[in-house]
Scaffold this motif. Structure first.
Motif, PDB file in Angstrom:
ATOM      1  N   ALA A 192       8.308  -5.609   1.698  1.00 30.69           N
ATOM      2  CA  ALA A 192       7.048  -4.915   1.942  1.00 30.69           C
ATOM      3  C   ALA A 192       7.311  -3.435   2.192  1.00 30.69           C
ATOM      4  O   ALA A 192       6.609  -2.575   1.673  1.00 30.69           O
ATOM      5  N   ALA A 219       8.054  -1.257  -0.664  1.00 33.53           N
ATOM      6  CA  ALA A 219       6.868  -0.929  -1.448  1.00 33.53           C
ATOM      7  C   ALA A 219       6.056   0.174  -0.792  1.00 33.53           C
ATOM      8  O   ALA A 219       5.070   0.622  -1.341  1.00 33.53           O
ATOM      9  N   THR A 220       6.450   0.597   0.405  1.00 33.83           N
ATOM     10  CA  THR A 220       5.675   1.636   1.065  1.00 33.83           C
ATOM     11  C   THR A 220       6.291   2.997   0.789  1.00 33.83           C
ATOM     12  O   THR A 220       7.480   3.111   0.580  1.00 33.83           O
ATOM     13  N   ASP A 255       1.142   3.616  -9.266  1.00 33.35           N
ATOM     14  CA  ASP A 255       2.119   3.050  -8.362  1.00 33.35           C
ATOM     15  C   ASP A 255       2.265   3.815  -7.055  1.00 33.35           C
ATOM     16  O   ASP A 255       2.230   3.245  -5.985  1.00 33.35           O
ATOM     17  N   ALA A 282      -0.712   3.429  -4.851  1.00 36.95           N
ATOM     18  CA  ALA A 282      -0.748   2.111  -4.219  1.00 36.95           C
ATOM     19  C   ALA A 282       0.273   2.035  -3.095  1.00 36.95           C
ATOM     20  O   ALA A 282       0.014   1.459  -2.043  1.00 36.95           O
ATOM     21  N   ASP A 283       1.445   2.637  -3.315  1.00 41.27           N
ATOM     22  CA  ASP A 283       2.482   2.669  -2.283  1.00 41.27           C
ATOM     23  C   ASP A 283       1.971   3.370  -1.020  1.00 41.27           C
ATOM     24  O   ASP A 283       2.140   2.887   0.090  1.00 41.27           O
ATOM     25  N   GLU A 327      -1.094   3.885  -0.134  1.00 41.45           N
ATOM     26  CA  GLU A 327      -2.157   3.114   0.491  1.00 41.45           C
ATOM     27  C   GLU A 327      -1.578   1.984   1.335  1.00 41.45           C
ATOM     28  O   GLU A 327      -2.045   1.706   2.435  1.00 41.45           O
ATOM     29  N   ARG A 328      -0.512   1.359   0.805  1.00 44.41           N
ATOM     30  CA  ARG A 328       0.121   0.277   1.565  1.00 44.41           C
ATOM     31  C   ARG A 328       0.745   0.789   2.850  1.00 44.41           C
ATOM     32  O   ARG A 328       0.658   0.151   3.892  1.00 44.41           O
ATOM     33  N   MET A 329       1.393   1.954   2.768  1.00 44.70           N
ATOM     34  CA  MET A 329       2.015   2.486   3.975  1.00 44.70           C
ATOM     35  C   MET A 329       0.961   2.765   5.034  1.00 44.70           C
ATOM     36  O   MET A 329       1.134   2.432   6.201  1.00 44.70           O
ATOM     37  N   SER A 370      -2.095   1.470   5.299  1.00 42.61           N
ATOM     38  CA  SER A 370      -2.755   0.290   5.858  1.00 42.61           C
ATOM     39  C   SER A 370      -1.792  -0.546   6.698  1.00 42.61           C
ATOM     40  O   SER A 370      -2.202  -1.208   7.637  1.00 42.61           O
ATOM     41  N   ALA A 371      -0.483  -0.491   6.390  1.00 44.09           N
ATOM     42  CA  ALA A 371       0.471  -1.266   7.185  1.00 44.09           C
ATOM     43  C   ALA A 371       0.542  -0.773   8.627  1.00 44.09           C
ATOM     44  O   ALA A 371       0.703  -1.555   9.554  1.00 44.09           O
ATOM     45  N   ARG A 389      -7.522   0.512  11.816  1.00 41.99           N
ATOM     46  CA  ARG A 389      -8.191   0.249  10.539  1.00 41.99           C
ATOM     47  C   ARG A 389      -9.278   1.261  10.204  1.00 41.99           C
ATOM     48  O   ARG A 389     -10.335   0.890   9.713  1.00 41.99           O
TER      49      ARG A 389
END
Ligand SMILES: [Ca+2]
Ligand SMILES: [Ca+2]
Ligand SMILES: [Ca+2]
Length: 140
Positions: free
Chosen positions: A12, A15-16, A76, A79-80, A82-84, A86-87, A92
């Motif tokens: 995970a 991917a960040t 990509d 998205a990376d 965004e993942r970082m 939101s993680a 939120r």
């Protein structure tokens, strides 16, 4: 068990973008502040803060997708990012504050610290690097 969890987290984390930034380089390269060859958890946290500051271009202490209009549009990497966000985005609200970033678990450090003593030795870093490389090639 812990190792498995950390491995899963590792995927995970890879991917960040905090780590995407580091793809192809040593994730702890700039963390050894006092240059004694070992990285303490305090040094690692300081390097994470520095990384946050590099991403926080307008210096308001907050990272949002809107701060990266060009990256956000590039599949990509967008998205990376965004993942970082939101993680680590605890409340939120879609924005990552410096505090939220530093309060999120230091997954990369925990993965590399094989004997869990809160200090990364050169040997631990080397084997972590080897594992990361394996994971990267596994993802391809
Ligand atoms: Ca050190
Ligand atoms: Ca937030
Ligand atoms: Ca250690």
């Amino acid at each position: 068990m812990k190792r498995l969890t950390l491995l899963a987290l590792g995927f995970a984390v890879l991917a960040t973008p905090a780590l995407a930034q580091m793809r192809g380089q040593d994730p702890f390269a700039d963390a050894d502040v006092n240059r004694d060859g070992q990285i303490t958890i305090a040094e690692y946290q300081a390097s994470r803060a520095a990384r946050f500051d590099r991403l926080d271009r307008d210096r308001d202490g907050i990272i949002r997708m809107q701060d990266f209009p060009r990256i956000a549009q590039r599949g990509d990497r967008g998205a990376d990012l965004e993942r970082m966000i939101s993680a680590a985005d605890r409340n939120r609200d879609g924005a990552l504050t410096r505090q939220e970033m530093l309060a999120s678990p230091p997954v990369a450090f925990a993965m590399a610290d094989a004997n869990d003593d809160g200090v990364l030795t050169a040997a631990e870093r080397d084997s972590a690097k080897a594992r990361l490389q394996q994971m990267r090639s596994a993802r391809r």
